[in-house]
Design a protein around this motif. Structure first.
Motif, mmCIF file in Angstrom:
data_model
loop_
_atom_site.group_PDB
_atom_site.id
_atom_site.type_symbol
_atom_site.label_atom_id
_atom_site.label_comp_id
_atom_site.label_asym_id
_atom_site.label_seq_id
_atom_site.Cartn_x
_atom_site.Cartn_y
_atom_site.Cartn_z
ATOM 1 N N PHE A 327 125.920 69.188 -86.505
ATOM 2 C CA PHE A 327 125.609 68.439 -85.279
ATOM 3 C C PHE A 327 126.062 69.254 -84.073
ATOM 4 O O PHE A 327 127.259 69.447 -83.870
ATOM 5 C CB PHE A 327 126.295 67.075 -85.265
ATOM 6 C CG PHE A 327 125.865 66.228 -84.076
ATOM 7 C CD1 PHE A 327 124.724 65.431 -84.157
ATOM 8 C CD2 PHE A 327 126.571 66.244 -82.879
ATOM 9 C CE1 PHE A 327 124.309 64.671 -83.068
ATOM 10 C CE2 PHE A 327 126.163 65.496 -81.790
ATOM 11 C CZ PHE A 327 125.029 64.713 -81.892
ATOM 12 N N GLN A 328 125.087 69.732 -83.297
ATOM 13 C CA GLN A 328 125.375 70.590 -82.158
ATOM 14 C C GLN A 328 124.678 70.073 -80.897
ATOM 15 O O GLN A 328 124.027 70.821 -80.160
ATOM 16 C CB GLN A 328 124.953 72.028 -82.460
ATOM 17 C CG GLN A 328 125.653 72.623 -83.664
ATOM 18 C CD GLN A 328 125.381 74.100 -83.834
ATOM 19 O OE1 GLN A 328 125.290 74.851 -82.862
ATOM 20 N NE2 GLN A 328 125.267 74.538 -85.085
ATOM 21 N N ARG A 329 124.863 68.767 -80.620
ATOM 22 C CA ARG A 329 124.263 68.167 -79.424
ATOM 23 C C ARG A 329 125.303 67.330 -78.664
ATOM 24 O O ARG A 329 124.973 66.353 -78.006
ATOM 25 C CB ARG A 329 123.053 67.309 -79.804
ATOM 26 C CG ARG A 329 121.987 68.080 -80.582
ATOM 27 C CD ARG A 329 120.769 67.234 -80.870
ATOM 28 N NE ARG A 329 120.019 66.955 -79.651
ATOM 29 C CZ ARG A 329 118.979 66.123 -79.616
ATOM 30 N NH1 ARG A 329 118.605 65.470 -80.702
ATOM 31 N NH2 ARG A 329 118.335 65.918 -78.469
ATOM 32 N N CYS A 330 126.562 67.766 -78.756
ATOM 33 C CA CYS A 330 127.636 67.004 -78.110
ATOM 34 C C CYS A 330 127.415 66.892 -76.600
ATOM 35 O O CYS A 330 127.693 65.847 -75.993
ATOM 36 C CB CYS A 330 128.986 67.657 -78.393
ATOM 37 S SG CYS A 330 129.463 67.669 -80.132
ATOM 38 N N HIS A 331 126.960 67.974 -75.961
ATOM 39 C CA HIS A 331 126.752 67.945 -74.515
ATOM 40 C C HIS A 331 125.689 66.928 -74.121
ATOM 41 O O HIS A 331 125.760 66.337 -73.042
ATOM 42 C CB HIS A 331 126.388 69.336 -74.003
ATOM 43 C CG HIS A 331 125.138 69.899 -74.571
ATOM 44 N ND1 HIS A 331 124.955 70.113 -75.923
ATOM 45 C CD2 HIS A 331 123.977 70.297 -73.967
ATOM 46 C CE1 HIS A 331 123.753 70.633 -76.124
ATOM 47 N NE2 HIS A 331 123.146 70.741 -74.968
ATOM 48 N N GLU A 332 124.702 66.709 -74.993
ATOM 49 C CA GLU A 332 123.672 65.716 -74.692
ATOM 50 C C GLU A 332 124.247 64.305 -74.789
ATOM 51 O O GLU A 332 123.910 63.431 -73.983
ATOM 52 C CB GLU A 332 122.500 65.886 -75.652
ATOM 53 C CG GLU A 332 121.781 67.216 -75.519
ATOM 54 C CD GLU A 332 120.636 67.334 -76.505
ATOM 55 O OE1 GLU A 332 119.911 66.332 -76.686
ATOM 56 O OE2 GLU A 332 120.471 68.407 -77.112
ATOM 57 N N VAL A 333 125.079 64.084 -75.790
ATOM 58 C CA VAL A 333 125.730 62.773 -75.907
ATOM 59 C C VAL A 333 126.607 62.517 -74.693
ATOM 60 O O VAL A 333 126.525 61.462 -74.044
ATOM 61 C CB VAL A 333 126.563 62.693 -77.200
ATOM 62 C CG1 VAL A 333 127.337 61.374 -77.257
ATOM 63 C CG2 VAL A 333 125.680 62.851 -78.427
ATOM 64 N N ALA A 334 127.448 63.495 -74.345
ATOM 65 C CA ALA A 334 128.356 63.333 -73.202
ATOM 66 C C ALA A 334 127.589 63.127 -71.909
ATOM 67 O O ALA A 334 128.014 62.365 -71.033
ATOM 68 C CB ALA A 334 129.274 64.549 -73.093
#
Length: 393
Positions: A327-334
């Protein structure tokens, strides 16, 4: 009343549920103290560095001071000096000085205030650096940046976060030299080191490498944990001077201090991991927990327990989001909950706290509302990736 806010003597389990004493200092009092310090420090300064006070941002300050030959000797504490490893973070600790290059700590949420303070207090002709910070929207910093450009002889902005193209263009058009590194390859200290016209010593090159190891979550060098912990536990001014002088090989009196602090750190990590809950969001497992703790180690513990992503909600209201190879979409969640960052590491502070009753609910429910909002953001991001309608939370 002061005893109510000082959690030093609390049982560690209870202490982990509450923010540090600095949280309870009224914003206007804290702002006044900080403004007075900055105005005094800037009176004769050659440069100012607005930086995130984590290991990466503070390494940037150390490099800039080295380039300006702004060197102060670091005295080794006397054997009978006492440093309480269980004390709360200091509220009002002046930076050692005077310095030609002034540190102005800032978070992503108040970078405009820090730039505005420099613009209002600095002498004309100062050099301004902004490091390890990225505004979500240009209008957040527009007025303050314009004022700073009018005061400073140069404004240089060095970062490695994910930048919106329009924001980057606007910052450059305002008159700042903006250099943004590849967030998968460089930390902000990398960007500073290659952008300044200075031949850095081997110890500073090594400092940058170890800082990168921590900030990009590579974790191949055991010293990176030392840097991260020391930046978190000590005063920013002390950290800058120590790593400028010693690089990543910290002196024995610092490693002794870290060893004492880690006794409690490990307890807080265990508390947070024990509190974790796991949620299925599409094909991913998201581990969510709450507490005052070291988020990176907690995230690693949740990953080992099967999480594809981890959320650590803090008592002060903010949250850290950590990803994995899956899972490499942390910036999108934040980005959906008032934050931002990198694909595998991001932070946010959901806009859900209107008054102290909301914070009281936050503490007594162990971040229930924040957890729910962030999990909804995960759901929206995953749904968008699957081709569903993009709906903001």
């Amino acid at each position: 009343m002061d005893d109510l806010f000082d959690t030093t003597d609390l049982d560690p389990a209870r202490r982990s549920l509450l923010p540090g004493a600095g949280f309870f200092l009224p914003d206007d009092v804290e702002d006044d103290l900080e403004s007075e310090r900055i105005e005094s420090a800037l009176e004769r300064a050659d440069a100012a560095v607005v930086a995130d006070p984590d290991a990466d941002g503070l390494a940037c300050v150390a490099l800039i001071r080295e380039a300006y030959d702004d060197v102060l000797d670091v005295p080794e504490p006397d054997a009978d000096d006492e440093r309480d490893p269980d004390a709360d973070d200091p509220i009002d600790v002046p930076e050692p000085g005077p310095h030609d290059v002034v540190l102005v700590p800032a978070s992503p949420h108040d970078v405009e205030d820090a730039i505005g303070r420099v613009a209002g207090a600095a002498e004309s002709g100062i050099d301004l650096f902004v490091c390890d910070l990225a505004p979500d929207r240009y209008e957040y910093v527009a007025d303050e940046l314009e004022a700073a450009v009018n005061v400073a002889s140069s404004v240089r902005w060095y970062d490695h976060h994910q930048w919106d193209d329009e924001v980057a263009t606007a910052v450059r058009e305002a008159g700042a030299e903006l250099v943004v590194g590849d967030s998968d390859e460089e930390c902000s200290a990398d960007v500073v080191a290659r952008s300044l016209a200075h031949d850095f010593d081997d110890r500073h090159v090594d400092l940058v490498a170890v800082t990168r190891d921590h900030d990009l979550w590579i974790r191949e060098d055991p010293r990176s944990d030392d840097l991260a912990d020391y930046a978190y536990w000590t005063d920013p001014g002390e950290y800058v001077e120590v790593v400028r002088e010693y690089g990543a090989d910290l002196p024995e009196w610092v490693t002794d201090f870290l060893a004492e602090k880690r006794v409690e750190k490990n307890r807080l990590i265990d508390f947070a991991i024990d509190r974790a809950e796991f949620h299925d969001v599409g094909p991913y497992t998201v581990g969510v927990t709450y507490g005052r703790c070291s988020q990176n180690e907690v995230a690693e513990g949740l990953r080992e327990a099967g999480a594809d992503a981890a959320v650590v909600v803090k008592p002060a209201g903010s949250a850290s989001i950590r990803g994995t190879e899956t899972f490499q979409r942390c910036h999108e969640v934040a980005g959906r909950v008032n934050g931002g960052g990198h694909p595998k590491a991001a932070g946010c502070k959901p806009d859900i706290y209107d008054d102290m009753l909301d914070y009281a609910t936050h503490w007594t429910t162990r971040g229930a509302v924040a957890k729910r909002v962030i999990l909804r953001a995960f759901e929206d991001v995953v749904e968008t990736a699957d081709g569903s309608t993009d709906e903001s939370p």
